[in-house]
Structure formats: structure tokens, C-alpha cells
Motif scaffolding. Structure first.
Motif, PDB file in Angstrom:
ATOM      1  N   ALA A 239       0.824  -1.201   0.000  1.00  0.00           N
ATOM      2  CA  ALA A 239       0.000   0.000   0.000  1.00  0.00           C
ATOM      3  C   ALA A 239       0.862   1.256   0.000  1.00  0.00           C
ATOM      4  O   ALA A 239       0.485   2.289  -0.568  1.00  0.00           O
ATOM      5  CB  ALA A 239      -0.937  -0.003   1.209  1.00  0.00           C
ATOM      6  N   ALA A 240       2.036   1.161   0.626  1.00  0.00           N
ATOM      7  CA  ALA A 240       2.960   2.296   0.692  1.00  0.00           C
ATOM      8  C   ALA A 240       3.907   2.350  -0.504  1.00  0.00           C
ATOM      9  O   ALA A 240       4.838   3.159  -0.521  1.00  0.00           O
ATOM     10  CB  ALA A 240       3.766   2.232   1.988  1.00  0.00           C
ATOM     11  N   PRO A 256       1.153   8.899  11.591  1.00  0.00           N
ATOM     12  CA  PRO A 256       0.266   8.447  10.504  1.00  0.00           C
ATOM     13  C   PRO A 256      -1.160   8.940  10.714  1.00  0.00           C
ATOM     14  O   PRO A 256      -1.655   8.988  11.840  1.00  0.00           O
ATOM     15  CB  PRO A 256       0.348   6.918  10.597  1.00  0.00           C
ATOM     16  N   LYS A 257      -1.822   9.288   9.630  1.00  0.00           N
ATOM     17  CA  LYS A 257      -3.170   9.833   9.707  1.00  0.00           C
ATOM     18  C   LYS A 257      -4.207   8.709   9.702  1.00  0.00           C
ATOM     19  O   LYS A 257      -4.276   7.932   8.750  1.00  0.00           O
ATOM     20  CB  LYS A 257      -3.433  10.758   8.521  1.00  0.00           C
ATOM     21  N   PRO A 258      -5.014   8.617  10.755  1.00  0.00           N
ATOM     22  CA  PRO A 258      -6.111   7.634  10.726  1.00  0.00           C
ATOM     23  C   PRO A 258      -7.064   7.944   9.580  1.00  0.00           C
ATOM     24  O   PRO A 258      -7.105   9.068   9.063  1.00  0.00           O
ATOM     25  CB  PRO A 258      -6.792   7.833  12.085  1.00  0.00           C
ATOM     26  N   LEU A 259      -7.815   6.955   9.200  1.00  0.00           N
ATOM     27  CA  LEU A 259      -8.760   7.125   8.102  1.00  0.00           C
ATOM     28  C   LEU A 259      -9.775   8.210   8.453  1.00  0.00           C
ATOM     29  O   LEU A 259     -10.359   8.229   9.542  1.00  0.00           O
ATOM     30  CB  LEU A 259      -9.473   5.798   7.840  1.00  0.00           C
ATOM     31  N   ASP A 260      -9.970   9.139   7.546  1.00  0.00           N
ATOM     32  CA  ASP A 260     -10.917  10.234   7.751  1.00  0.00           C
ATOM     33  C   ASP A 260     -12.327   9.750   7.409  1.00  0.00           C
ATOM     34  O   ASP A 260     -12.650   9.487   6.256  1.00  0.00           O
ATOM     35  CB  ASP A 260     -10.542  11.423   6.861  1.00  0.00           C
ATOM     36  N   GLU A 276      -1.514   5.473   4.729  1.00  0.00           N
ATOM     37  CA  GLU A 276      -1.579   6.197   5.998  1.00  0.00           C
ATOM     38  C   GLU A 276      -2.551   5.527   6.965  1.00  0.00           C
ATOM     39  O   GLU A 276      -2.294   5.431   8.160  1.00  0.00           O
ATOM     40  CB  GLU A 276      -1.995   7.650   5.759  1.00  0.00           C
ATOM     41  N   ALA A 277      -3.674   5.050   6.425  1.00  0.00           N
ATOM     42  CA  ALA A 277      -4.678   4.424   7.286  1.00  0.00           C
ATOM     43  C   ALA A 277      -4.143   3.154   7.937  1.00  0.00           C
ATOM     44  O   ALA A 277      -4.315   2.940   9.142  1.00  0.00           O
ATOM     45  CB  ALA A 277      -5.942   4.123   6.485  1.00  0.00           C
ATOM     46  N   VAL A 278      -3.483   2.296   7.160  1.00  0.00           N
ATOM     47  CA  VAL A 278      -2.956   1.067   7.757  1.00  0.00           C
ATOM     48  C   VAL A 278      -1.757   1.368   8.640  1.00  0.00           C
ATOM     49  O   VAL A 278      -1.538   0.701   9.662  1.00  0.00           O
ATOM     50  CB  VAL A 278      -2.628   0.021   6.670  1.00  0.00           C
ATOM     51  N   SER A 279      -0.980   2.390   8.304  1.00  0.00           N
ATOM     52  CA  SER A 279       0.143   2.780   9.161  1.00  0.00           C
ATOM     53  C   SER A 279      -0.350   3.239  10.524  1.00  0.00           C
ATOM     54  O   SER A 279       0.241   2.903  11.566  1.00  0.00           O
ATOM     55  CB  SER A 279       0.964   3.893   8.504  1.00  0.00           C
ATOM     56  N   ALA A 280      -1.432   4.017  10.537  1.00  0.00           N
ATOM     57  CA  ALA A 280      -1.997   4.469  11.805  1.00  0.00           C
ATOM     58  C   ALA A 280      -2.475   3.287  12.634  1.00  0.00           C
ATOM     59  O   ALA A 280      -2.265   3.237  13.855  1.00  0.00           O
ATOM     60  CB  ALA A 280      -3.157   5.441  11.543  1.00  0.00           C
ATOM     61  N   HIS A 281      -3.103   2.324  11.966  1.00  0.00           N
ATOM     62  CA  HIS A 281      -3.564   1.129  12.687  1.00  0.00           C
ATOM     63  C   HIS A 281      -2.386   0.342  13.258  1.00  0.00           C
ATOM     64  O   HIS A 281      -2.415  -0.065  14.429  1.00  0.00           O
ATOM     65  CB  HIS A 281      -4.380   0.242  11.741  1.00  0.00           C
ATOM     66  N   LEU A 282      -1.350   0.134  12.457  1.00  0.00           N
ATOM     67  CA  LEU A 282      -0.195  -0.635  12.925  1.00  0.00           C
ATOM     68  C   LEU A 282       0.505   0.075  14.078  1.00  0.00           C
ATOM     69  O   LEU A 282       0.896  -0.562  15.068  1.00  0.00           O
ATOM     70  CB  LEU A 282       0.783  -0.862  11.777  1.00  0.00           C
ATOM     71  N   ALA A 283       0.680   1.384  13.969  1.00  0.00           N
ATOM     72  CA  ALA A 283       1.333   2.137  15.039  1.00  0.00           C
ATOM     73  C   ALA A 283       0.543   2.024  16.332  1.00  0.00           C
ATOM     74  O   ALA A 283       1.114   1.873  17.418  1.00  0.00           O
ATOM     75  CB  ALA A 283       1.495   3.599  14.629  1.00  0.00           C
ATOM     76  N   GLU A 284      -0.768   2.087  16.229  1.00  0.00           N
ATOM     77  CA  GLU A 284      -1.619   1.963  17.413  1.00  0.00           C
ATOM     78  C   GLU A 284      -1.501   0.575  18.032  1.00  0.00           C
ATOM     79  O   GLU A 284      -1.408   0.429  19.262  1.00  0.00           O
ATOM     80  CB  GLU A 284      -3.066   2.253  17.029  1.00  0.00           C
ATOM     81  N   ILE A 317       8.343   2.175   7.924  1.00  0.00           N
ATOM     82  CA  ILE A 317       9.493   2.909   7.372  1.00  0.00           C
ATOM     83  C   ILE A 317       9.235   3.268   5.921  1.00  0.00           C
ATOM     84  O   ILE A 317       9.502   4.389   5.478  1.00  0.00           O
ATOM     85  CB  ILE A 317      10.776   2.070   7.532  1.00  0.00           C
ATOM     86  N   GLN A 318       8.692   2.322   5.164  1.00  0.00           N
ATOM     87  CA  GLN A 318       8.378   2.594   3.762  1.00  0.00           C
ATOM     88  C   GLN A 318       7.357   3.724   3.636  1.00  0.00           C
ATOM     89  O   GLN A 318       7.424   4.541   2.723  1.00  0.00           O
ATOM     90  CB  GLN A 318       7.837   1.328   3.086  1.00  0.00           C
ATOM     91  N   ALA A 319       6.413   3.789   4.560  1.00  0.00           N
ATOM     92  CA  ALA A 319       5.374   4.806   4.527  1.00  0.00           C
ATOM     93  C   ALA A 319       5.874   6.165   5.008  1.00  0.00           C
ATOM     94  O   ALA A 319       5.110   7.134   5.008  1.00  0.00           O
ATOM     95  CB  ALA A 319       4.176   4.371   5.358  1.00  0.00           C
ATOM     96  N   GLY A 320       7.146   6.240   5.424  1.00  0.00           N
ATOM     97  CA  GLY A 320       7.708   7.503   5.870  1.00  0.00           C
ATOM     98  C   GLY A 320       7.576   7.755   7.351  1.00  0.00           C
ATOM     99  O   GLY A 320       7.683   8.903   7.797  1.00  0.00           O
ATOM    100  N   HIS A 321       7.373   6.680   8.131  1.00  0.00           N
ATOM    101  CA  HIS A 321       7.181   6.834   9.575  1.00  0.00           C
ATOM    102  C   HIS A 321       8.223   6.040  10.378  1.00  0.00           C
ATOM    103  O   HIS A 321       7.878   5.146  11.160  1.00  0.00           O
ATOM    104  CB  HIS A 321       5.764   6.398   9.957  1.00  0.00           C
ATOM    105  N   PRO A 322       9.503   6.351  10.211  1.00  0.00           N
ATOM    106  CA  PRO A 322      10.537   5.625  10.961  1.00  0.00           C
ATOM    107  C   PRO A 322      10.437   5.838  12.464  1.00  0.00           C
ATOM    108  O   PRO A 322      10.846   4.966  13.235  1.00  0.00           O
ATOM    109  CB  PRO A 322      11.842   6.189  10.396  1.00  0.00           C
ATOM    110  N   LYS A 323       9.910   6.983  12.888  1.00  0.00           N
ATOM    111  CA  LYS A 323       9.770   7.225  14.328  1.00  0.00           C
ATOM    112  C   LYS A 323       8.835   6.197  14.949  1.00  0.00           C
ATOM    113  O   LYS A 323       9.114   5.641  16.017  1.00  0.00           O
ATOM    114  CB  LYS A 323       9.237   8.639  14.569  1.00  0.00           C
ATOM    115  N   GLU A 324       7.716   5.939  14.289  1.00  0.00           N
ATOM    116  CA  GLU A 324       6.762   4.955  14.810  1.00  0.00           C
ATOM    117  C   GLU A 324       7.298   3.538  14.690  1.00  0.00           C
ATOM    118  O   GLU A 324       6.824   2.637  15.396  1.00  0.00           O
ATOM    119  CB  GLU A 324       5.431   5.080  14.062  1.00  0.00           C
ATOM    120  N   ALA A 325       8.263   3.317  13.811  1.00  0.00           N
ATOM    121  CA  ALA A 325       8.838   1.981  13.632  1.00  0.00           C
ATOM    122  C   ALA A 325      10.010   1.716  14.569  1.00  0.00           C
ATOM    123  O   ALA A 325      10.371   0.554  14.797  1.00  0.00           O
ATOM    124  CB  ALA A 325       9.307   1.814  12.188  1.00  0.00           C
TER     125      ALA A 325
END
Length: 471
Positions: A239-240, A256-260, A276-284, A317-325
């Protein structure tokens, strides 16, 4: 698979584990765990050219591909026999089975390469591995064409052709397309693209808030979708817009932005919002479970899911969120060694390769991943490579075959954030030494009280060597 909890099958065989787990979780009829086993007696002894000593019947091509991908990304030039074994597994029509013992020209067109038994997961991984190695463009092109040929009419891919699609297989196929520069939006069947197929499995605004953005393995018989950790983690990479190895250096500073769902809709998650939606879910989910994902099967207590955690790290990381990873990568560094090194048949090559890929993506050192030289662990699991980088060679000479530097990350499966006990001991010693030096300097400077007596140094947490170990 998913690590120790599913040790009855080959550990870290992600695709096969998804099938078995999904059948339990969502009640759908899953296709066979892999292609039809070879005619060889079972269990099959792994050929010398294969990484890992476990039976390769259900994961030979998968783990070989992961190993070659991780090694080549580390600057290791693998042995010719290891690469030739992988190319020799390819069938005449371009696809790969999970494993076939008979690789003769005659067998390539007989039951050993039954098209219905070929494996999209193995093929997608082989395409990604061989694309990183010189001289295999023909094999790669044939593999991609086979994937296009077996795409389902809804745009998805099944583990074995002819079955309903699933999120894991579709995600891996998308990553293989991206590897060769093909646009998944233009790879379609009956007007349904690969991205349309992937969207079939993502939970949208109709789902409960905590599940939105997740991926299901497959729909239940009533069409409903239930979140699946491994499906979410593997589909998220596609997806990313990702593939292996993950080398993305783009960074999104915001979480990551949760699904709007402000304008509630029951339709599929828009392509632009999917990653972004799946990234937000995974981070949570990572944050809720001590920076790792959990494997839950009926009748068993939840256990850490190493494979899903690693893929989630790669996808974030692929989605641009290394901090959350980062914290998940630290957790794997602190707890992943036993998963990779202590399988029923010794080193689990796919687990070791996955850790190497995770370390690389997270900008951590695979020669000292939580105190363990996981790159050498992987090298030692297969035929001797043609060459290794100088740093890896030096590490190998210092820690031959043992693969563990002092302070190895063999720890209890807890949330130690990747820090080895030896690291903590070292910090304590340094703090104690520092306190002693400070006291010595104060005495040398002649610090005095108004009465002329030497003023003792103030006792602090650092001075006792106990204050900062857990900070």
C-alpha cells in the motif's frame, strides 16, 4: 510463518502462516498451505545450497529468496550454487512452487510444476531476490508475466492460482510488480487493477474505530472483514509502494493519519489514504502491545508475533514513519535472536533474513543487532558466500560460527526496548566510574567548606550507579 507459536510448520513462512491463521480467525476455506508436496519422502532433507536445515517442502523458495535479498542488500555476494538453486526451482511457465525436489527438464512440465500448485508468494519473493542479482533478468521477467497471468478477475492474487485472493498474496504480488518498475494501477484483469484487488481486504469507515485501516486476510463467508496482524503488516508495504529491501529515506514528521470518516462512507478505502490508514492502525497496535504485534489463535494464549512485527516495521518505514517503527525495531533487536537462531532445525533462515532486512531499514547495524551478529547468523545458515564486506569479514573472524557478540540479545520475551542486560551493566559501570572520577576531581580541586574542612561530594543517583539504567 509467525515464529515460535506456529513452530509445527517452518518458522517465519509468512504466506503459509497467513493461510492457516486466517482459516481459524475468519472461518473461510483456505487453499492448501503450499503446492502439492514433491514425490520425495517426507521430511525432505534441505539441499546443501539452501539456507537453513529444516524441511524445505513448504518454504524452500520463500526462505531462499528472503536470504538472498537480505545478503545482497548487505553487500554479500552469495555462492553461485545458492542462486542457481533458486533459478532451478522456476517452472517452465515462469512461476515458482514452494519447493520441488525434481528439477529436471522433464519434471518442469509434469506434476512437479502443476500450475495450480505453483505459489504466488514464492514467485513474488523470487522475483524480488533475483532482480537484485546480475544476470537473471529472463527469470525475473518470466516470473512477473506468470504473476500477471494468474491474477484473479477482481484484481487480487491467491496463494495458489484458482483460489480466492487474499491480502498477503496480493500485497506480495504488488511488491514484485514495483520491483520491476511496473505500475500496479495498470496491471489489471477484467478492469480491476492490482490496487483494486488490494483494497478488497482493507477495513474502511464501516468498521469500528480501532479496526479502520487494518487489512483482513480474506472476507468471511458473510463478506465481513476481520483485522489480521500479518495481513495488515504485509499488505501495508505494498500500500505504501514498497518492496524488499526497504530503502526509503522519506520522512513524514507527523504521526500516521487515521482514516478520515467525517463523511461516513461504506465504500473501499481510497488508494490515496490506504498507506496512511494502515500505518496508523499498525502504530496503534504496536503501542498497545509493548511495541510488537500479537498472534492470537483460538484456544491459545496470545503470543508475540515476530514476523508480523518485522513486516510492520518495514512497512512503517516505507510509509515515511521511521519514528513509529523505531521502538518495534528495538523490540526485535532485544527479543528476536532466539526466534531466528533457535528453531527446531537450528537457524531459521527466513527469520534471520527478515531481521537483517529490518535492521537495515531501521538504520541499525545487522552486525550488532541488540548485541547479536544476525548477518553472520544468516551467512552461516547456507553455503559459503563468494565474498563479504570488510566489516562483516572482521566480525566473522572475531566471532566465528557463534554469531554472537558479547552482550547478545538472548533475553526473556519482554518489552526491554532492545537493550541487552549487558548494555545496562555497562552503563552502570560507566556511571560508577564517572562518579568516582568526579569525587577525585573535587578532592584535587580542594573544595572546602567555610570552616576549612573538605566538602564531601554530593551523593546522587548517578554517583551510586543505580539511577539511570532504565532511563
Amino acid at each position: 510463518m509467525k515464529g515460535p507459536p506456529t513452530a509445527m510448520l517452518t518458522t517465519a513462512r509468512a504466506g503459509a502462516a497467513a493461510l492457516a491463521t486466517a482459516a481459524l480467525l475468519v472461518g473461510t476455506a483456505a487453499p492448501a498451505l503450499a503446492d502439492t508436496p514433491s514425490a520425495s519422502p517426507s521430511p525432505v532433507t534441505a539441499p546443501a545450497a539452501v539456507y537453513g536445515k529444516g524441511d524445505p517442502t513448504y518454504d524452500g523458495v520463500w526462505r531462499q529468496s528472503l536470504a538472498l535479498t537480505a545478503l545482497s542488500a548487505s553487500g554479500v555476494v552469495p555462492a553461485d550454487e545458492a542462486v542457481n538453486w533458486l533459478t532451478g526451482q522456476q517452472c517452465a511457465d515462469g512461476g515458482w512452487p514452494s519447493f520441488r525436489a525434481d528439477t529436471s527438464a522433464a519434471a518442469a512440465t509434469t506434476g512437479a510444476c502443476d500450475p495450480k500448485a505453483e505459489d504466488t508468494n514464492a514467485t513474488a519473493m523470487a522475483v524480488q531476490a533475483l532482480s537484485k542479482l546480475d544476470g537473471h533478468q529472463n527469470s525475473v521477467s518470466r516470473g512477473v508475466e506468470w504473476l500477471k497471468k494468474v491474477q484473479n478477475a477482481d484484481g487480487s492474487w491467491a496463494y495458489n492460482p484458482g483460489n480466492p485472493g487474499d491480502a498477503n498474496s496480493t500485497g506480495l504480488a504488488v511488491s514484485a510488480l514495483l520491483t520491476v518498475g511496473a505500475d500496479p494501477a495498470t496491471v489489471a484483469k477484467d478492469g480491476k487493477s492490482a490496487y483494486d484487488g488490494l483494497a478488497l481486504f482493507q477495513l474502511g469507515c464501516a468498521a469500528p474505530v480501532g479496526q479502520r485501516g487494518a487489512f483482513a486476510y480474506q472476507p468471511a463467508p458473510d463478506g465481513s472483514l476481520a483485522p489480521n496482524g500479518l495481513a495488515s503488516a504485509q499488505a501495508a508495504l505494498a500500500a505504501a509502494g514498497g518492496k524488499l529491501p526497504v530503502t526509503n529515506t522519506n520522512r513524514v514528521d507527523a504521526a500516521p493519519k487515521p482514516l478520515d470518516c467525517s463523511a461516513a462512507t461504506s465504500g473501499p478505502v481510497p488508494r490515496a489514504a490506504s498507506a496512511e490508514a494502515v500505518s496508523a492502525h499498525l502504530a496503534e497496535q504496536l503501542a498497545a502491545n509493548g511495541q510488537h504485534l500479537m498472534l492470537t489463535t483460538p484456544g491459545a494464549a496470545p503470543t508475540p508475533d515476530y514476523t508480523a512485527t518485522a513486516w510492520a516495521t518495514l512497512s512503517l518505514i516505507q510509509a515515511g514513519h521511521p519514528k513509529e517503527a523505531a521502538s518495534a525495531a528495538d523490540w526485535l533487536a532485544g527479543n528476536g535472536y532466539a526466534w531466528a537462531a533457535k528453531g527446531a532445525s537450528g537457524t531459521d533462515a527466513s527469520a534471520a533474513a527478515t531481521l537483517v532486512l529490518t535492521a537495515q531499514a531501521a538504520k541499525l547495524d545487522p552486525l550488532n543487532f541488540g548485541g547479536s551478529n544476525i548477518l553472520q547468523l544468516l551467512i552461516d545458515a547456507g553455503p559459503a558466500p563468494k565474498s563479504v564486506p570488510a566489516a562483516a569479514s572482521a566480525a566473522a573472524s572475531e566471532y566465528p560460527k557463534g554469531t554472537k557478540a558479547p552482550g547478545s540479545s538472548i533475553t526473556e520475551a519482554d518489552d526491554n526496548g532492545g537493550f541487552s542486560p549487558f548494555w545496562l551493566i555497562g552503563v552502570g559501570l560507566l556511571i560508577g566510574i564517572g562518579g568516582g572520577l568526579l569525587l577525585s576531581l573535587q578532592r584535587k580541586r580542594g573544595t572546602h567548606t567555610p570552616g576549612g574542612a573538605a566538602k564531601p561530594a554530593a551523593k546522587t543517583e548517578n554517583g551510586t550507579g543505580k539511577g539511570d539504567e532504565q532511563k
